[in-house]
Design a protein around this motif. Structure first.
Motif, PDB file in Angstrom:
ATOM      1  N   THR A 241      -5.513  -2.853 -46.933  1.00  0.00           N
ATOM      2  CA  THR A 241      -5.861  -3.818 -48.017  1.00  0.00           C
ATOM      3  C   THR A 241      -4.201  -4.803 -47.918  1.00  0.00           C
ATOM      4  OG1 THR A 241      -6.583  -2.295 -49.949  1.00  0.00           O
ATOM      5  CG2 THR A 241      -5.693  -3.798 -50.865  1.00  0.00           C
ATOM      6  N   ALA A 242      -3.182  -4.189 -48.343  1.00  0.00           N
ATOM      7  CA  ALA A 242      -1.499  -4.598 -47.937  1.00  0.00           C
ATOM      8  C   ALA A 242      -2.021  -5.511 -46.489  1.00  0.00           C
ATOM      9  CB  ALA A 242      -0.512  -3.519 -46.979  1.00  0.00           C
ATOM     10  N   GLN A 243      -2.258  -5.538 -45.556  1.00  0.00           N
ATOM     11  CA  GLN A 243      -2.515  -6.022 -44.374  1.00  0.00           C
ATOM     12  C   GLN A 243      -3.317  -7.493 -44.603  1.00  0.00           C
ATOM     13  OE1 GLN A 243      -0.462  -5.446 -41.245  1.00  0.00           O
ATOM     14  NE2 GLN A 243      -1.179  -7.451 -40.635  1.00  0.00           N
ATOM     15  N   GLN A 244      -4.393  -7.018 -45.503  1.00  0.00           N
ATOM     16  CA  GLN A 244      -5.364  -8.110 -45.675  1.00  0.00           C
ATOM     17  C   GLN A 244      -4.215  -8.952 -46.627  1.00  0.00           C
ATOM     18  OE1 GLN A 244      -8.872  -6.413 -47.604  1.00  0.00           O
ATOM     19  NE2 GLN A 244      -9.592  -5.850 -44.987  1.00  0.00           N
ATOM     20  N   GLU A 245      -3.711  -8.525 -47.018  1.00  0.00           N
ATOM     21  CA  GLU A 245      -3.315  -9.781 -47.865  1.00  0.00           C
ATOM     22  C   GLU A 245      -2.120 -10.078 -47.843  1.00  0.00           C
ATOM     23  OE1 GLU A 245      -1.106  -6.802 -51.075  1.00  0.00           O
ATOM     24  OE2 GLU A 245      -3.172  -6.809 -52.315  1.00  0.00           O
TER      25      GLU A 245
ATOM     26  N   ALA B  61      -0.029 -15.439 -44.784  1.00  0.00           N
ATOM     27  CA  ALA B  61       0.740 -15.456 -43.468  1.00  0.00           C
ATOM     28  C   ALA B  61      -0.398 -16.835 -42.932  1.00  0.00           C
ATOM     29  CB  ALA B  61       0.544 -14.248 -42.516  1.00  0.00           C
ATOM     30  N   GLY B  62      -1.372 -17.002 -43.384  1.00  0.00           N
ATOM     31  CA  GLY B  62      -2.086 -18.562 -43.136  1.00  0.00           C
ATOM     32  C   GLY B  62      -2.287 -19.310 -44.029  1.00  0.00           C
ATOM     33  N   GLN B  63      -2.002 -18.497 -45.591  1.00  0.00           N
ATOM     34  CA  GLN B  63      -1.673 -19.537 -46.344  1.00  0.00           C
ATOM     35  C   GLN B  63      -0.100 -20.065 -45.641  1.00  0.00           C
ATOM     36  OE1 GLN B  63      -1.600 -18.627 -50.393  1.00  0.00           O
ATOM     37  NE2 GLN B  63      -0.318 -19.484 -50.327  1.00  0.00           N
TER      38      GLN B  63
END
Length: 182
Positions: free
Chosen positions: A42-46, A51-53
């Motif tokens: 979950t943390a990695q997805q966030e 990072a993408g944003q």
């Protein structure tokens, strides 16, 4: 003299062997365990979303600077010397803004680094607690993280605690291939 040195070395080795046989050493591979932990996922997805944003923001500034440079190149002969300097300064300012934003987000002490530290810490602390529990239950003297700085080139499979730590964390079993060489 040579015989005496060899005898002393053999005696030292014989005395050291029983002492080292009393220690119990194990290892885990945290690079394998962490990605399987739901809170880490979950943390990695966030983090990936952030990072993408942030990368999109940096890319937008890059596109603006490129568009300004293209426009300048197309109209350069029409500008006066003062207008050229002004336009070049504006392009350089946009690139400087892009670089500053990139450093703010992705630099060594940037926002991504700080977010990683805060968001991944709970999973890392839970992993350390599970390692402590497994090590104490198994009466291990040492447990090394084979994915860290103390990389072993060979380890005996019977000392691989990765599956036991996975069990302690409630993560699926049977994913580990113990005893593989690194």
């Amino acid at each position: 003299m040579r015989t005496l040195c060899l005898t002393a070395l053999a005696l030292a080795a014989a005395l050291a062997a029983p002492a080292s046989a009393q220690q119990k050493i194990g290892f885990v591979d945290s690079e394998q365990i962490l990605p399987q932990m739901p809170e880490f996922q979950t943390a990695q997805q966030e983090l990936d979303r952030l990072a993408g944003q942030w990368q999109a923001e940096v890319a937008a500034l890059e596109r603006e600077a490129d568009a300004m440079a293209d426009e300048f190149a197309a109209r350069e002969i029409l500008y006066t010397d003062d207008e050229r300097r002004t336009q070049l300064a504006a392009i350089e300012a946009k690139r400087t803004e892009r670089d500053a934003l990139r450093t703010r987000y992705f630099g060594p002490e940037g926002e991504l680094f700080r977010e990683q530290q805060s968001r991944l810490r709970p999973a890392q602390e839970r992993l350390l607690a599970a390692i402590d529990a497994v090590a104490e239950d198994g009466e291990y003297d040492y447990v090394f993280d084979r994915s860290g700085d103390y990389l072993f080139l060979y380890t005996r499979p019977r000392h691989n605690l990765t599956e036991l730590v996975n069990e302690e964390l409630g993560i699926g079993v049977g994913v580990v291939t113990p005893g593989t060489r690194r």
